[in-house]
Design a protein around this motif. Structure first.
Motif, PDB file in Angstrom:
ATOM      1  N   GLY A  50      17.520  39.896  28.404  1.00 53.57           N
ATOM      2  CA  GLY A  50      18.546  39.997  29.435  1.00 53.57           C
ATOM      3  C   GLY A  50      19.760  39.143  29.134  1.00 53.57           C
ATOM      4  O   GLY A  50      20.906  39.572  29.327  1.00 53.57           O
ATOM      5  N   ILE A  51      19.532  37.926  28.656  1.00 55.48           N
ATOM      6  CA  ILE A  51      20.642  37.024  28.367  1.00 55.48           C
ATOM      7  C   ILE A  51      21.506  37.573  27.238  1.00 55.48           C
ATOM      8  O   ILE A  51      22.744  37.536  27.303  1.00 55.48           O
ATOM      9  N   LEU A  52      20.885  38.088  26.188  1.00 54.47           N
ATOM     10  CA  LEU A  52      21.648  38.634  25.069  1.00 54.47           C
ATOM     11  C   LEU A  52      22.488  39.837  25.500  1.00 54.47           C
ATOM     12  O   LEU A  52      23.639  39.982  25.088  1.00 54.47           O
ATOM     13  N   TRP A  53      21.924  40.669  26.345  1.00 54.82           N
ATOM     14  CA  TRP A  53      22.667  41.837  26.794  1.00 54.82           C
ATOM     15  C   TRP A  53      23.781  41.447  27.765  1.00 54.82           C
ATOM     16  O   TRP A  53      24.875  42.008  27.716  1.00 54.82           O
ATOM     17  N   VAL A  54      23.519  40.504  28.639  1.00 52.96           N
ATOM     18  CA  VAL A  54      24.566  40.035  29.554  1.00 52.96           C
ATOM     19  C   VAL A  54      25.701  39.386  28.762  1.00 52.96           C
ATOM     20  O   VAL A  54      26.884  39.603  29.049  1.00 52.96           O
ATOM     21  N   GLY A  55      25.350  38.598  27.745  1.00 48.27           N
ATOM     22  CA  GLY A  55      26.370  37.974  26.908  1.00 48.27           C
ATOM     23  C   GLY A  55      27.232  39.005  26.198  1.00 48.27           C
ATOM     24  O   GLY A  55      28.461  38.883  26.141  1.00 48.27           O
ATOM     25  N   GLY A 125      14.693  44.249  15.792  1.00 45.50           N
ATOM     26  CA  GLY A 125      15.141  45.595  15.451  1.00 45.50           C
ATOM     27  C   GLY A 125      15.576  46.379  16.677  1.00 45.50           C
ATOM     28  O   GLY A 125      16.591  47.086  16.650  1.00 45.50           O
ATOM     29  N   TRP A 126      14.817  46.240  17.755  1.00 54.15           N
ATOM     30  CA  TRP A 126      15.163  46.944  18.990  1.00 54.15           C
ATOM     31  C   TRP A 126      16.439  46.384  19.609  1.00 54.15           C
ATOM     32  O   TRP A 126      17.198  47.117  20.245  1.00 54.15           O
ATOM     33  N   LEU A 127      16.681  45.089  19.427  1.00 51.94           N
ATOM     34  CA  LEU A 127      17.913  44.487  19.918  1.00 51.94           C
ATOM     35  C   LEU A 127      19.122  45.116  19.233  1.00 51.94           C
ATOM     36  O   LEU A 127      20.086  45.530  19.893  1.00 51.94           O
ATOM     37  N   VAL A 128      19.074  45.202  17.910  1.00 51.00           N
ATOM     38  CA  VAL A 128      20.185  45.787  17.161  1.00 51.00           C
ATOM     39  C   VAL A 128      20.364  47.260  17.523  1.00 51.00           C
ATOM     40  O   VAL A 128      21.483  47.731  17.747  1.00 51.00           O
ATOM     41  N   LEU A 129      19.260  47.992  17.599  1.00 50.59           N
ATOM     42  CA  LEU A 129      19.339  49.413  17.914  1.00 50.59           C
ATOM     43  C   LEU A 129      19.896  49.644  19.314  1.00 50.59           C
ATOM     44  O   LEU A 129      20.746  50.530  19.530  1.00 50.59           O
ATOM     45  N   SER A 130      19.430  48.852  20.275  1.00 46.27           N
ATOM     46  CA  SER A 130      19.912  49.035  21.648  1.00 46.27           C
ATOM     47  C   SER A 130      21.400  48.715  21.750  1.00 46.27           C
ATOM     48  O   SER A 130      22.141  49.413  22.464  1.00 46.27           O
ATOM     49  N   LEU A 131      21.855  47.688  21.039  1.00 44.23           N
ATOM     50  CA  LEU A 131      23.279  47.355  21.073  1.00 44.23           C
ATOM     51  C   LEU A 131      24.113  48.410  20.356  1.00 44.23           C
ATOM     52  O   LEU A 131      25.225  48.733  20.791  1.00 44.23           O
ATOM     53  N   LEU A 132      23.585  48.955  19.272  1.00 52.52           N
ATOM     54  CA  LEU A 132      24.295  50.033  18.575  1.00 52.52           C
ATOM     55  C   LEU A 132      24.454  51.258  19.470  1.00 52.52           C
ATOM     56  O   LEU A 132      25.486  51.940  19.434  1.00 52.52           O
ATOM     57  N   LEU A 133      23.444  51.530  20.274  1.00 55.24           N
ATOM     58  CA  LEU A 133      23.508  52.680  21.174  1.00 55.24           C
ATOM     59  C   LEU A 133      24.287  52.385  22.450  1.00 55.24           C
ATOM     60  O   LEU A 133      24.942  53.273  22.996  1.00 55.24           O
ATOM     61  N   GLY A 134      24.214  51.161  22.935  1.00 54.39           N
ATOM     62  CA  GLY A 134      24.770  50.838  24.240  1.00 54.39           C
ATOM     63  C   GLY A 134      26.194  50.325  24.247  1.00 54.39           C
ATOM     64  O   GLY A 134      26.954  50.632  25.169  1.00 54.39           O
ATOM     65  N   THR A 135      26.584  49.550  23.222  1.00 55.09           N
ATOM     66  CA  THR A 135      27.938  48.980  23.244  1.00 55.09           C
ATOM     67  C   THR A 135      29.045  50.029  23.170  1.00 55.09           C
ATOM     68  O   THR A 135      30.127  49.794  23.730  1.00 55.09           O
ATOM     69  N   PRO A 136      28.852  51.189  22.494  1.00 58.26           N
ATOM     70  CA  PRO A 136      29.914  52.208  22.587  1.00 58.26           C
ATOM     71  C   PRO A 136      30.171  52.656  24.021  1.00 58.26           C
ATOM     72  O   PRO A 136      31.322  52.915  24.399  1.00 58.26           O
ATOM     73  N   ALA A 137      29.125  52.728  24.841  1.00 60.14           N
ATOM     74  CA  ALA A 137      29.322  53.085  26.248  1.00 60.14           C
ATOM     75  C   ALA A 137      30.146  52.019  26.958  1.00 60.14           C
ATOM     76  O   ALA A 137      31.005  52.342  27.795  1.00 60.14           O
ATOM     77  N   LEU A 138      29.924  50.748  26.625  1.00 59.14           N
ATOM     78  CA  LEU A 138      30.710  49.680  27.233  1.00 59.14           C
ATOM     79  C   LEU A 138      32.186  49.829  26.901  1.00 59.14           C
ATOM     80  O   LEU A 138      33.051  49.620  27.758  1.00 59.14           O
ATOM     81  N   SER A 139      32.489  50.201  25.664  1.00 62.67           N
ATOM     82  CA  SER A 139      33.885  50.371  25.257  1.00 62.67           C
ATOM     83  C   SER A 139      34.519  51.590  25.923  1.00 62.67           C
ATOM     84  O   SER A 139      35.666  51.536  26.380  1.00 62.67           O
ATOM     85  N   LEU A 161      36.178  44.039  38.319  1.00 61.09           N
ATOM     86  CA  LEU A 161      35.490  44.509  39.528  1.00 61.09           C
ATOM     87  C   LEU A 161      35.211  46.010  39.465  1.00 61.09           C
ATOM     88  O   LEU A 161      34.198  46.486  39.993  1.00 61.09           O
ATOM     89  N   LEU A 162      36.091  46.761  38.837  1.00 63.29           N
ATOM     90  CA  LEU A 162      35.899  48.200  38.717  1.00 63.29           C
ATOM     91  C   LEU A 162      34.849  48.562  37.688  1.00 63.29           C
ATOM     92  O   LEU A 162      34.053  49.486  37.873  1.00 63.29           O
ATOM     93  N   VAL A 163      34.829  47.822  36.589  1.00 64.16           N
ATOM     94  CA  VAL A 163      34.004  48.194  35.447  1.00 64.16           C
ATOM     95  C   VAL A 163      32.570  47.677  35.554  1.00 64.16           C
ATOM     96  O   VAL A 163      31.625  48.368  35.153  1.00 64.16           O
ATOM     97  N   LEU A 164      32.400  46.479  36.083  1.00 63.85           N
ATOM     98  CA  LEU A 164      31.065  45.870  36.107  1.00 63.85           C
ATOM     99  C   LEU A 164      30.001  46.739  36.771  1.00 63.85           C
ATOM    100  O   LEU A 164      28.896  46.863  36.240  1.00 63.85           O
ATOM    101  N   PRO A 165      30.272  47.351  37.915  1.00 61.00           N
ATOM    102  CA  PRO A 165      29.234  48.238  38.490  1.00 61.00           C
ATOM    103  C   PRO A 165      28.878  49.405  37.580  1.00 61.00           C
ATOM    104  O   PRO A 165      27.718  49.845  37.554  1.00 61.00           O
ATOM    105  N   VAL A 168      26.241  48.486  34.858  1.00 57.16           N
ATOM    106  CA  VAL A 168      24.881  48.094  35.241  1.00 57.16           C
ATOM    107  C   VAL A 168      23.796  48.978  34.613  1.00 57.16           C
ATOM    108  O   VAL A 168      22.814  48.454  34.070  1.00 57.16           O
ATOM    109  N   PRO A 169      23.894  50.315  34.639  1.00 61.42           N
ATOM    110  CA  PRO A 169      22.833  51.123  34.011  1.00 61.42           C
ATOM    111  C   PRO A 169      22.647  50.830  32.523  1.00 61.42           C
ATOM    112  O   PRO A 169      21.517  50.745  32.040  1.00 61.42           O
TER     113      PRO A 169
END
Length: 218
Positions: A50-55, A125-139, A161-165, A168-169
């Motif tokens: 959780g901390i790594l993903w929140v960071g 490995g799952w950390l890297v894979l999840s960030l590879l899949l998830g960070t494009p959505a953040l951008s 305030l607009l983006v943070l909600p 969350v998924p």
């Protein structure tokens, strides 16, 4: 499109919103959390996903307000809106540029910082894979938020305030992938949901962002 991508990459680095700022923030999170929580390895191992993903999520937020701000201030955004290339393509390129200078460096640095949080070896490995899949959505989601506040002075707080909600998924499923992978549980469901969020955002939000930009530039 390639020229626009290279231009945005140069602007991102020169304006101070490049990978250095995000990585520095990510490093601070990874260092300060063990100091605040304590050196107990078992506790750190539980909260590490959780901390790594929140960071990573908060590090991505740092440069969102610059995605369109510089182009709006010098008039380049008006030229891009009337250029022969589709505005949806411009939005997609800016999302890609943001990910290349923010999300990708964070993904590559995450395994190193995970050592500080005592993440179990099975979770790397799952950390890297999840960030590879998830960070494009953040951008992509962040680019949509930046389009909503373009032209608004000091819109950084409103943008957050607009983006943070909307983040969350991605945060929930990304951290769940790492958590399950670290303890040897099945990760298929959260991994597929994470990939689905990214694909859905990449398919739909460039059109929504372009529509918002056209309205704001009238």
């Amino acid at each position: 499109m390639i020229a626009l991508l290279l231009r945005d990459l140069r602007l991102s680095v020169r304006s101070g919103g490049g990978f250095g700022l995000g990585l520095a923030f990510f490093l601070l999170v990874a260092v300060l959390v063990p100091l605040g929580v304590g050196p107990q390895s078992a506790t750190l191992a539980v909260i590490a996903p959780g901390i790594l993903w929140v960071g990573a999520l908060l590090a991505c937020l740092l440069s969102l307000d610059r995605i369109f701000a510089l182009d709006f201030e010098d008039g380049s955004l008006d030229l891009l809106a009337t250029a022969p290339i589709p505005l949806e393509g411009v939005v997609a390129v800016k999302s890609l540029a943001h990910w290349l200078v923010t999300g990708l460096p964070l993904t590559l640095a995450a395994p190193v910082l995970a050592v500080l949080l005592n993440l179990p070896a099975a979770g790397y490995g799952w950390l890297v894979l999840s960030l590879l899949l998830g960070t494009p959505a953040l951008s992509v989601i962040g680019t949509f938020g930046a389009a909503l506040v373009v032209g608004i002075k000091r819109g950084g707080l409103l943008l957050s305030l607009l983006v943070l909600p909307l983040y969350v998924p991605t945060l929930i499923f990304g951290a769940e992938v790492v958590k399950r992978g670290a303890i040897g549980m099945a990760v298929e469901v959260p991994l597929l949901l994470l990939a689905g969020i990214t694909l859905g955002a990449a398919a739909l939000l460039p059109f929504a962002s372009a529509l918002v930009l056209r309205i704001n530039l009238r």
